[in-house]
Design an enzyme around this catalytic site. Sequence first.
Site, PDB file in Angstrom:
ATOM      1  N   ASP A  16    -122.939  40.609 -48.312  1.00  0.00           N
ATOM      2  CA  ASP A  16    -121.893  39.746 -47.745  1.00  0.00           C
ATOM      3  C   ASP A  16    -122.368  38.308 -47.772  1.00  0.00           C
ATOM      4  OD1 ASP A  16    -120.168  41.867 -47.309  1.00  0.00           O
ATOM      5  OD2 ASP A  16    -120.843  42.218 -45.261  1.00  0.00           O
ATOM      6  N   LYS A  38    -123.823  46.999 -51.517  1.00  0.00           N
ATOM      7  CA  LYS A  38    -122.361  47.000 -51.427  1.00  0.00           C
ATOM      8  C   LYS A  38    -121.833  45.625 -51.827  1.00  0.00           C
ATOM      9  CE  LYS A  38    -119.930  47.165 -47.317  1.00  0.00           C
ATOM     10  NZ  LYS A  38    -118.753  46.301 -47.415  1.00  0.00           N
ATOM     11  N   ASP A  67    -116.735  47.825 -52.780  1.00  0.00           N
ATOM     12  CA  ASP A  67    -115.921  47.967 -51.572  1.00  0.00           C
ATOM     13  C   ASP A  67    -114.663  47.103 -51.649  1.00  0.00           C
ATOM     14  OD1 ASP A  67    -115.180  48.830 -49.088  1.00  0.00           O
ATOM     15  OD2 ASP A  67    -116.543  47.517 -47.992  1.00  0.00           O
ATOM     16  N   LYS A  69    -111.617  48.332 -50.929  1.00  0.00           N
ATOM     17  CA  LYS A  69    -110.630  48.861 -49.965  1.00  0.00           C
ATOM     18  C   LYS A  69    -109.210  48.715 -50.519  1.00  0.00           C
ATOM     19  CE  LYS A  69    -113.400  48.204 -45.793  1.00  0.00           C
ATOM     20  NZ  LYS A  69    -114.473  47.267 -46.150  1.00  0.00           N
ATOM     21  N   LEU A  70    -108.978  49.342 -51.671  1.00  0.00           N
ATOM     22  CA  LEU A  70    -107.687  49.177 -52.348  1.00  0.00           C
ATOM     23  C   LEU A  70    -106.553  49.772 -51.511  1.00  0.00           C
ATOM     24  CD1 LEU A  70    -108.792  50.126 -55.971  1.00  0.00           C
ATOM     25  CD2 LEU A  70    -108.425  47.838 -55.047  1.00  0.00           C
ATOM     26  N   ASP A  72    -102.393  49.796 -52.310  1.00  0.00           N
ATOM     27  CA  ASP A  72    -101.227  49.294 -53.044  1.00  0.00           C
ATOM     28  C   ASP A  72    -100.415  50.495 -53.503  1.00  0.00           C
ATOM     29  OD1 ASP A  72     -99.495  47.637 -54.618  1.00  0.00           O
ATOM     30  OD2 ASP A  72    -101.135  46.195 -54.806  1.00  0.00           O
ATOM     31  N   PRO A  74     -99.259  53.557 -55.856  1.00  0.00           N
ATOM     32  CA  PRO A  74    -100.173  54.425 -56.618  1.00  0.00           C
ATOM     33  C   PRO A  74    -100.483  53.935 -58.033  1.00  0.00           C
ATOM     34  CG  PRO A  74     -98.627  55.749 -55.376  1.00  0.00           C
ATOM     35  CD  PRO A  74     -98.201  54.329 -55.170  1.00  0.00           C
ATOM     36  N   GLU A  75     -99.466  53.471 -58.771  1.00  0.00           N
ATOM     37  CA  GLU A  75     -99.701  53.060 -60.162  1.00  0.00           C
ATOM     38  C   GLU A  75    -100.696  51.888 -60.221  1.00  0.00           C
ATOM     39  OE1 GLU A  75     -99.028  54.479 -62.839  1.00  0.00           O
ATOM     40  OE2 GLU A  75     -99.255  52.923 -64.372  1.00  0.00           O
ATOM     41  N   THR A  76    -100.558  50.955 -59.293  1.00  0.00           N
ATOM     42  CA  THR A  76    -101.456  49.794 -59.281  1.00  0.00           C
ATOM     43  C   THR A  76    -102.875  50.226 -58.921  1.00  0.00           C
ATOM     44  OG1 THR A  76     -99.610  48.411 -58.655  1.00  0.00           O
ATOM     45  CG2 THR A  76    -101.784  47.493 -58.250  1.00  0.00           C
ATOM     46  N   THR A 122    -114.016  50.072 -38.587  1.00  0.00           N
ATOM     47  CA  THR A 122    -114.850  50.134 -37.374  1.00  0.00           C
ATOM     48  C   THR A 122    -114.629  48.929 -36.454  1.00  0.00           C
ATOM     49  OG1 THR A 122    -116.611  49.389 -38.844  1.00  0.00           O
ATOM     50  CG2 THR A 122    -116.708  51.656 -38.106  1.00  0.00           C
ATOM     51  N   ARG A 186    -125.732  49.203 -35.297  1.00  0.00           N
ATOM     52  CA  ARG A 186    -126.411  48.151 -34.550  1.00  0.00           C
ATOM     53  C   ARG A 186    -127.719  48.676 -33.979  1.00  0.00           C
ATOM     54  NH1 ARG A 186    -123.774  45.567 -37.301  1.00  0.00           N
ATOM     55  NH2 ARG A 186    -122.012  44.226 -36.792  1.00  0.00           N
ATOM     56  N   GLN A 197    -117.500  44.105 -34.714  1.00  0.00           N
ATOM     57  CA  GLN A 197    -117.497  45.562 -34.759  1.00  0.00           C
ATOM     58  C   GLN A 197    -117.257  46.118 -33.354  1.00  0.00           C
ATOM     59  OE1 GLN A 197    -117.334  47.062 -37.480  1.00  0.00           O
ATOM     60  NE2 GLN A 197    -118.838  46.421 -39.002  1.00  0.00           N
ATOM     61  N   ARG A 218    -125.295  42.705 -41.010  1.00  0.00           N
ATOM     62  CA  ARG A 218    -125.894  41.606 -40.238  1.00  0.00           C
ATOM     63  C   ARG A 218    -127.240  41.939 -39.593  1.00  0.00           C
ATOM     64  NH1 ARG A 218    -120.045  40.245 -37.877  1.00  0.00           N
ATOM     65  NH2 ARG A 218    -119.840  42.403 -38.570  1.00  0.00           N
TER      66      ARG A 218
HETATM   67  O1  C5P Z   1    -123.376  45.514 -40.198  1.00  0.00           O
HETATM   68  P1  C5P Z   1    -122.182  44.642 -40.425  1.00  0.00           P
HETATM   69  O2  C5P Z   1    -121.174  44.698 -39.310  1.00  0.00           O
HETATM   70  O3  C5P Z   1    -122.550  43.220 -40.800  1.00  0.00           O
HETATM   71  O4  C5P Z   1    -121.481  45.283 -41.721  1.00  0.00           O
HETATM   72  C1  C5P Z   1    -120.269  44.763 -42.143  1.00  0.00           C
HETATM   73  C2  C5P Z   1    -119.911  45.370 -43.455  1.00  0.00           C
HETATM   74  O5  C5P Z   1    -119.402  46.695 -43.283  1.00  0.00           O
HETATM   75  C3  C5P Z   1    -118.824  44.567 -44.143  1.00  0.00           C
HETATM   76  O6  C5P Z   1    -119.206  44.441 -45.503  1.00  0.00           O
HETATM   77  C4  C5P Z   1    -117.591  45.392 -43.973  1.00  0.00           C
HETATM   78  O7  C5P Z   1    -116.703  45.251 -45.046  1.00  0.00           O
HETATM   79  C5  C5P Z   1    -118.155  46.795 -43.936  1.00  0.00           C
HETATM   80  N1  C5P Z   1    -117.255  47.796 -43.377  1.00  0.00           N
HETATM   81  C6  C5P Z   1    -116.910  47.853 -42.045  1.00  0.00           C
HETATM   82  N2  C5P Z   1    -116.038  48.810 -41.572  1.00  0.00           N
HETATM   83  C7  C5P Z   1    -115.513  49.691 -42.396  1.00  0.00           C
HETATM   84  C8  C5P Z   1    -115.858  49.644 -43.763  1.00  0.00           C
HETATM   85  C9  C5P Z   1    -116.743  48.697 -44.214  1.00  0.00           C
HETATM   86  O8  C5P Z   1    -117.389  47.047 -41.261  1.00  0.00           O
HETATM   87  N3  C5P Z   1    -114.713  50.637 -41.946  1.00  0.00           N
END
Ligand code: C5P
Length: 245
Positions: A16, A38, A67, A69-70, A72, A74-76, A122, A186, A197, A218
Site C-alpha cells: 500500500d 498484495k 486485490d 475487489k472487482l 461489476d 458478469p461480462e465485465t 473488515t 493487529r 479497521q 500497517r
Molecule cells: O493491516 P492493514 O489494515 O494496513 O491492511 C490493510 C489492507 O488490507 C489494505 O490493503 C486493504 O485493502 C486490505 N483489506 C482489508 N479488508 C478486506 C480486504 C482487504 O482491509 N476485507
Amino acid sequence: MTAPDKAHQRIIFPLDVPTKVEAVRFAKLLKDSVGVFKIGLELFVAEGPSVIEAVKATAPDAKIFFDMKLHDIPETVKRAMRSATKLGVNFITVHCDNASLMEAAHEAQSNDCIVLGVTVLTSLSREGLREVGISPELRDPSKLVMHRAELAKRAGLGGIVCSALEVASIKERFGSKLVTVTPGIRLADKKILNDDQRRVATPYAATKDGADYIVVGRPIRDAEDPLKAAEVIAKEIEEALTDKK
Ligand code: C5P
C-alpha cells in the site's frame, strides 16, 4: 489448496504505497520474511501492470495477490479476469455479494490462480452494514460473512476474505474447501493511528482460529523496523500452529 508449510509464507503484505520505487523497496526488504505481496488499488492505479512485473522480478519466490475487489456486471468481470490472469498473479479478489458475478469470475480460476470472494470488508461493523441497507437478519457481520461464503462456495470460488472473528465458523463449515484470508490483523501491544479497521484480531488468534493467510499492512509498513515486525508476526503464527496441534 492447502495453507503454506512455513509460518512466514502465510503473511500477505499489502504494498500500500503510491509508487513502484517504494513497492520494490518493500519487496526487496521483505522477500524472505513474507510469502505474498498484495498489489491493490493505490499502487495499480498509479503504476499499472509493470509494477507486477517489477515485484515478481524482485521477489521471484513470493506469490502475488492482485486485490482489485472487482464488482461489476458478469461480462465485465469475466473480461477483466481474463486480462488479470495474463499478468501471472496467484490470487485475485472479487466482491461476493452477487452470484452471477462470482460465476463469471470463477472461469478465471486455475491451479495457479485462486479467485477469492471478499465477504464483508473488515472496516465494516454492524453499524456500517445498517447504513448500507443490509437487512436486520444479516446485519450481524458473522451471519453476512457466512451467507456470502456459501454463495462463494456455490459459485466455485477457491477461497474467501473475512475477518478473524468469523474464520473459526467458516473453517468449521467448509474445512479446507475454502482458503481463508483474514485482514484486520493487529499486534496486541501496538495501536495504529486513526485505524479504520473494525473487526480485528492478533496474528496468533487469527491463525489459531483457522486463517490460512493473514493480511498485515500497517503493523509492518509503519513499524520502526518492518523486518523485525514481520519476524514477530511469523513467530506468533508459528506458536498458534503449534498450539493447534
Ligand atoms: O493491516 P492493514 O489494515 O494496513 O491492511 C490493510 C489492507 O488490507 C489494505 O490493503 C486493504 O485493502 C486490505 N483489506 C482489508 N479488508 C478486506 C480486504 C482487504 O482491509 N476485507
